[in-house]
Design a protein around this motif. Structure first.
Motif, PDB file in Angstrom:
ATOM      1  N   THR A  57       0.815  -1.216   0.000  1.00  0.00           N
ATOM      2  CA  THR A  57       0.000   0.000   0.000  1.00  0.00           C
ATOM      3  C   THR A  57       0.846   1.262   0.000  1.00  0.00           C
ATOM      4  O   THR A  57       0.386   2.301  -0.474  1.00  0.00           O
ATOM      5  N   ASP A  58       2.070   1.193   0.484  1.00  0.00           N
ATOM      6  CA  ASP A  58       2.909   2.392   0.576  1.00  0.00           C
ATOM      7  C   ASP A  58       4.008   2.448  -0.495  1.00  0.00           C
ATOM      8  O   ASP A  58       4.954   3.210  -0.382  1.00  0.00           O
ATOM      9  N   THR A  59       3.873   1.651  -1.549  1.00  0.00           N
ATOM     10  CA  THR A  59       4.818   1.715  -2.660  1.00  0.00           C
ATOM     11  C   THR A  59       4.593   3.008  -3.434  1.00  0.00           C
ATOM     12  O   THR A  59       3.461   3.391  -3.698  1.00  0.00           O
ATOM     13  N   ARG A  60       5.683   3.675  -3.779  1.00  0.00           N
ATOM     14  CA  ARG A  60       5.606   4.913  -4.563  1.00  0.00           C
ATOM     15  C   ARG A  60       5.990   4.625  -6.007  1.00  0.00           C
ATOM     16  O   ARG A  60       6.643   3.632  -6.290  1.00  0.00           O
ATOM     17  N   VAL A  61       5.600   5.523  -6.889  1.00  0.00           N
ATOM     18  CA  VAL A  61       5.974   5.432  -8.296  1.00  0.00           C
ATOM     19  C   VAL A  61       6.796   6.674  -8.619  1.00  0.00           C
ATOM     20  O   VAL A  61       6.417   7.790  -8.272  1.00  0.00           O
ATOM     21  N   HIS A  62       7.924   6.461  -9.266  1.00  0.00           N
ATOM     22  CA  HIS A  62       8.788   7.565  -9.699  1.00  0.00           C
ATOM     23  C   HIS A  62       8.892   7.495 -11.218  1.00  0.00           C
ATOM     24  O   HIS A  62       9.189   6.435 -11.769  1.00  0.00           O
ATOM     25  N   VAL A  63       8.646   8.614 -11.872  1.00  0.00           N
ATOM     26  CA  VAL A  63       8.806   8.692 -13.320  1.00  0.00           C
ATOM     27  C   VAL A  63      10.209   9.229 -13.580  1.00  0.00           C
ATOM     28  O   VAL A  63      10.570  10.312 -13.125  1.00  0.00           O
ATOM     29  N   VAL A  64      11.008   8.450 -14.293  1.00  0.00           N
ATOM     30  CA  VAL A  64      12.416   8.781 -14.536  1.00  0.00           C
ATOM     31  C   VAL A  64      12.517  10.062 -15.364  1.00  0.00           C
ATOM     32  O   VAL A  64      11.828  10.225 -16.363  1.00  0.00           O
ATOM     33  N   THR A  65      13.398  10.954 -14.914  1.00  0.00           N
ATOM     34  CA  THR A  65      13.726  12.166 -15.658  1.00  0.00           C
ATOM     35  C   THR A  65      15.192  12.094 -16.072  1.00  0.00           C
ATOM     36  O   THR A  65      15.950  11.251 -15.568  1.00  0.00           O
ATOM     37  N   GLY A 125      18.924  12.224 -16.276  1.00  0.00           N
ATOM     38  CA  GLY A 125      19.960  12.243 -15.258  1.00  0.00           C
ATOM     39  C   GLY A 125      19.695  11.362 -14.051  1.00  0.00           C
ATOM     40  O   GLY A 125      20.575  11.187 -13.213  1.00  0.00           O
ATOM     41  N   ASP A 126      18.488  10.799 -13.935  1.00  0.00           N
ATOM     42  CA  ASP A 126      18.207   9.896 -12.810  1.00  0.00           C
ATOM     43  C   ASP A 126      19.065   8.647 -12.916  1.00  0.00           C
ATOM     44  O   ASP A 126      19.260   8.110 -14.019  1.00  0.00           O
ATOM     45  N   THR A 127      19.565   8.189 -11.785  1.00  0.00           N
ATOM     46  CA  THR A 127      20.282   6.919 -11.691  1.00  0.00           C
ATOM     47  C   THR A 127      19.697   6.126 -10.538  1.00  0.00           C
ATOM     48  O   THR A 127      19.059   6.697  -9.644  1.00  0.00           O
ATOM     49  N   LEU A 128      19.927   4.837 -10.541  1.00  0.00           N
ATOM     50  CA  LEU A 128      19.434   4.015  -9.434  1.00  0.00           C
ATOM     51  C   LEU A 128      20.058   4.455  -8.116  1.00  0.00           C
ATOM     52  O   LEU A 128      19.372   4.553  -7.098  1.00  0.00           O
ATOM     53  N   ALA A 129      21.357   4.732  -8.122  1.00  0.00           N
ATOM     54  CA  ALA A 129      22.025   5.162  -6.884  1.00  0.00           C
ATOM     55  C   ALA A 129      21.473   6.500  -6.413  1.00  0.00           C
ATOM     56  O   ALA A 129      21.235   6.693  -5.208  1.00  0.00           O
ATOM     57  N   GLY A 130      21.262   7.422  -7.328  1.00  0.00           N
ATOM     58  CA  GLY A 130      20.720   8.722  -6.951  1.00  0.00           C
ATOM     59  C   GLY A 130      19.314   8.622  -6.390  1.00  0.00           C
ATOM     60  O   GLY A 130      18.966   9.284  -5.407  1.00  0.00           O
ATOM     61  N   LEU A 131      18.481   7.783  -7.006  1.00  0.00           N
ATOM     62  CA  LEU A 131      17.113   7.603  -6.528  1.00  0.00           C
ATOM     63  C   LEU A 131      17.098   6.906  -5.171  1.00  0.00           C
ATOM     64  O   LEU A 131      16.314   7.268  -4.292  1.00  0.00           O
ATOM     65  N   ALA A 132      17.960   5.918  -4.992  1.00  0.00           N
ATOM     66  CA  ALA A 132      18.048   5.252  -3.689  1.00  0.00           C
ATOM     67  C   ALA A 132      18.472   6.256  -2.624  1.00  0.00           C
ATOM     68  O   ALA A 132      17.926   6.271  -1.517  1.00  0.00           O
ATOM     69  N   GLY A 133      19.430   7.104  -2.946  1.00  0.00           N
ATOM     70  CA  GLY A 133      19.862   8.129  -2.006  1.00  0.00           C
ATOM     71  C   GLY A 133      18.744   9.081  -1.639  1.00  0.00           C
ATOM     72  O   GLY A 133      18.628   9.517  -0.498  1.00  0.00           O
ATOM     73  N   ARG A 134      17.903   9.404  -2.599  1.00  0.00           N
ATOM     74  CA  ARG A 134      16.786  10.324  -2.348  1.00  0.00           C
ATOM     75  C   ARG A 134      15.687   9.669  -1.522  1.00  0.00           C
ATOM     76  O   ARG A 134      15.223  10.212  -0.528  1.00  0.00           O
ATOM     77  N   TYR A 135      15.245   8.484  -1.938  1.00  0.00           N
ATOM     78  CA  TYR A 135      14.101   7.852  -1.285  1.00  0.00           C
ATOM     79  C   TYR A 135      14.451   7.137   0.029  1.00  0.00           C
ATOM     80  O   TYR A 135      13.586   6.956   0.878  1.00  0.00           O
ATOM     81  N   ALA A 148      21.813   3.503 -18.706  1.00  0.00           N
ATOM     82  CA  ALA A 148      20.998   4.676 -18.366  1.00  0.00           C
ATOM     83  C   ALA A 148      19.529   4.269 -18.279  1.00  0.00           C
ATOM     84  O   ALA A 148      19.055   3.421 -19.042  1.00  0.00           O
ATOM     85  N   LEU A 149      18.826   4.886 -17.349  1.00  0.00           N
ATOM     86  CA  LEU A 149      17.396   4.638 -17.215  1.00  0.00           C
ATOM     87  C   LEU A 149      16.659   5.385 -18.320  1.00  0.00           C
ATOM     88  O   LEU A 149      17.015   6.516 -18.660  1.00  0.00           O
ATOM     89  N   ARG A 167       8.429   4.278 -15.556  1.00  0.00           N
ATOM     90  CA  ARG A 167       7.870   4.278 -14.202  1.00  0.00           C
ATOM     91  C   ARG A 167       8.633   3.265 -13.359  1.00  0.00           C
ATOM     92  O   ARG A 167       8.664   2.086 -13.702  1.00  0.00           O
ATOM     93  N   LEU A 168       9.229   3.740 -12.279  1.00  0.00           N
ATOM     94  CA  LEU A 168       9.920   2.862 -11.338  1.00  0.00           C
ATOM     95  C   LEU A 168       9.102   2.770 -10.063  1.00  0.00           C
ATOM     96  O   LEU A 168       8.598   3.785  -9.562  1.00  0.00           O
ATOM     97  N   PHE A 169       8.990   1.571  -9.549  1.00  0.00           N
ATOM     98  CA  PHE A 169       8.291   1.361  -8.290  1.00  0.00           C
ATOM     99  C   PHE A 169       9.318   1.425  -7.168  1.00  0.00           C
ATOM    100  O   PHE A 169      10.359   0.757  -7.220  1.00  0.00           O
ATOM    101  N   ILE A 170       9.022   2.235  -6.154  1.00  0.00           N
ATOM    102  CA  ILE A 170       9.944   2.487  -5.054  1.00  0.00           C
ATOM    103  C   ILE A 170       9.328   1.940  -3.772  1.00  0.00           C
ATOM    104  O   ILE A 170       8.279   2.420  -3.330  1.00  0.00           O
TER     105      ILE A 170
END
Length: 113
Positions: free
Chosen positions: A36-44, A46-56, A84-85, A90-93
């Motif tokens: 129920t608390d999974t988020r969706v991120h739409v890749v823009t 310059g997004d990277t997996l490491a950067g997104l992990a650091g953010r979320y 590159a992404l 749409r990535l599920f976080i």
């Protein structure tokens, strides 16, 4: 020495060969599950997996190191994290709760045989 909590290697088995050398088996990924608390991120751009992990996962130490969780936690897992992404993908976080209480749970950790 056992892998530290949160290491992707804590989901492998250490096995010994006939000469007593230790090898790691394939790890058990935690695939996508509806939470129920999974988020969706739409890749823009310059997004990277490491950067997104650091953010979320920012409240956790070395959060960008959990890029592998994002790679695994997709309906279509990301096999090569060096590519590159695709912009617009749409990535599920998973939430921090799912990360710490489910993905990193002791029940998921494997023990040496």
């Amino acid at each position: 020495m056992a892998p530290r909590t949160g290491s992707r290697h804590s989901f492998t088995l250490g096995v010994l060969d006939e000469r007593g050398r230790r090898f790691l088996t394939e790890r058990e990924p935690y695939p996508f599950h509806e939470h129920t608390d999974t988020r969706v991120h739409v890749v823009t751009q310059g997004d990277t997996l490491a950067g997104l992990a650091g953010r979320y996962f920012a409240p956790l130490p070395r959060a960008c190191g959990f890029w592998w969780v994002l790679a695994d936690f997709q309906p279509d897992p990301i096999i090569d994290p060096t590519l590159a992404l695709d912009v617009g993908r749409r990535l599920f976080i998973p939430s921090l709760r799912v990360l710490t209480d489910v993905i990193f749970s002791e029940q998921r950790r494997r023990t040496d045989a």
